[in-house]
Scaffold this motif. Structure first.
Motif, PDB file in Angstrom:
ATOM      1  N   PRO A 108      12.420 -35.304  -2.960  1.00  0.00           N
ATOM      2  CA  PRO A 108      12.126 -33.865  -3.060  1.00  0.00           C
ATOM      3  C   PRO A 108      12.720 -33.085  -1.910  1.00  0.00           C
ATOM      4  CG  PRO A 108      10.187 -35.143  -3.608  1.00  0.00           C
ATOM      5  CD  PRO A 108      11.182 -36.125  -3.114  1.00  0.00           C
ATOM      6  N   ALA A 109      12.695 -33.651  -0.729  1.00  0.00           N
ATOM      7  CA  ALA A 109      13.244 -32.944   0.438  1.00  0.00           C
ATOM      8  C   ALA A 109      14.731 -32.723   0.260  1.00  0.00           C
ATOM      9  CB  ALA A 109      12.977 -33.754   1.707  1.00  0.00           C
ATOM     10  N   ASP A 130      16.189 -32.575  -2.629  1.00  0.00           N
ATOM     11  CA  ASP A 130      16.339 -31.562  -3.686  1.00  0.00           C
ATOM     12  C   ASP A 130      16.204 -30.159  -3.108  1.00  0.00           C
ATOM     13  OD1 ASP A 130      16.714 -33.564  -5.538  1.00  0.00           O
ATOM     14  OD2 ASP A 130      14.620 -33.584  -6.233  1.00  0.00           O
ATOM     15  N   ASP A 131      15.237 -29.936  -2.219  1.00  0.00           N
ATOM     16  CA  ASP A 131      15.046 -28.610  -1.640  1.00  0.00           C
ATOM     17  C   ASP A 131      16.253 -28.214  -0.811  1.00  0.00           C
ATOM     18  OD1 ASP A 131      12.560 -28.465  -2.791  1.00  0.00           O
ATOM     19  OD2 ASP A 131      11.472 -29.155  -0.986  1.00  0.00           O
ATOM     20  N   GLU A 132      16.752 -29.176  -0.068  1.00  0.00           N
ATOM     21  CA  GLU A 132      17.924 -28.895   0.755  1.00  0.00           C
ATOM     22  C   GLU A 132      19.128 -28.602  -0.110  1.00  0.00           C
ATOM     23  OE1 GLU A 132      20.467 -30.883   4.438  1.00  0.00           O
ATOM     24  OE2 GLU A 132      18.690 -31.901   3.646  1.00  0.00           O
ATOM     25  N   MET A 133      19.238 -29.337  -1.268  1.00  0.00           N
ATOM     26  CA  MET A 133      20.323 -29.105  -2.208  1.00  0.00           C
ATOM     27  C   MET A 133      20.226 -27.700  -2.765  1.00  0.00           C
ATOM     28  SD  MET A 133      23.007 -30.162  -3.841  1.00  0.00           S
ATOM     29  CE  MET A 133      22.990 -31.941  -3.629  1.00  0.00           C
TER      30      MET A 133
END
Length: 229
Positions: free
Chosen positions: A214-215, A217-220
């Protein structure tokens, strides 16, 4: 007559088998022999009749001479009884002449009788040989008929074998065609199975649960916003 006997001796000898073996048509050859034999038989029969007639003529002349000599003997005896010795001498002289003639006639008759016996034997042998040849002809014709039938059967057998070979060749071609069809179907089945596997792999790509962090994904997402994506 000698020529007739020689020719027929050749016909009736064992050499006829060799001649028939070389003949293209044994039936025609043996029929020709028989025609010649029948013609020869006619000549022999005529000659035999003539010789037998000569025998009878010689016998008749001999009998007449003997009878005449006996008559002269009888007249000589009568002349002597009558006391006519000169007449008796005349009759005896005639008898002596007839006796000399009788000796010659007896020789002629013996020769004629011998010739007649030989001709009759020749005639009878020729008749017997012709009958034998007729019987052999019937046997040869019967064998030829069987041979021709066998030849036809052989030809039919060869045709049947050829047809069997043809059917066998068609069977091999049919088997090859079946084998090629089976191989093509197997290849199609393999191709179809391969295509289905590709779809399944592609579907599983999207069906499998996300394993991303998830981290990350958020950064992406932040990165895409920054970049205007």
């Amino acid at each position: 007559m000698a020529g007739i006997l020689k020719r027929f001796t050749d016909i009736m000898s064992a050499n006829i088998n060799a001649l028939l073996d070389k003949a293209e048509d044994p039936e025609k050859m043996i029929d020709q022999y028989l025609r010649e034999a029948q013609s020869d038989l006619g000549k022999v029969k005529a000659e035999t009749a003539a010789v037998m007639a000569e025998e009878k003529r010689a016998a008749r002349e001999l009998d007449e001479c003997k009878a005449e000599a006996a008559k002269m003997q009888s007249y000589a005896e009568k002349a002597l009884i009558a006391g006519n010795e000169n007449d008796a001498r005349t009759f005896l002289a005639k008898k002596a002449s007839l006796t000399e003639k009788q000796n010659t006639l007896e020789q002629s008759y013996r020769m004629a009788a011998d010739n007649a016996a030989k001709m009759r034997n020749m005639h009878d042998k020729l008749v017997t040989d012709i009958n034998d040849l007729n019987a052999r002809r019937d046997a040869i014709k019967a064998k030829m008929k069987v041979a021709r039938t066998q030849q036809k059967l052989n030809e039919l057998g060869a045709s049947a074998n050829k047809a069997s070979d043809t059917l066998s060749a068609f069977g091999r071609m049919e088997a090859k065609a079946n084998r090629m069809l089976d191989e093509a179907n197997a290849m199609a089945e393999l191709n179809e199975s391969s295509a289905e596997n590709d779809i399944d792999d592609l579907m599983s790509k999207y069906d499998s649960p996300s394993s991303s962090d998830p981290a990350v994904d958020d950064e992406m997402a932040a990165l895409k916003t920054k970049l205007g994506l």
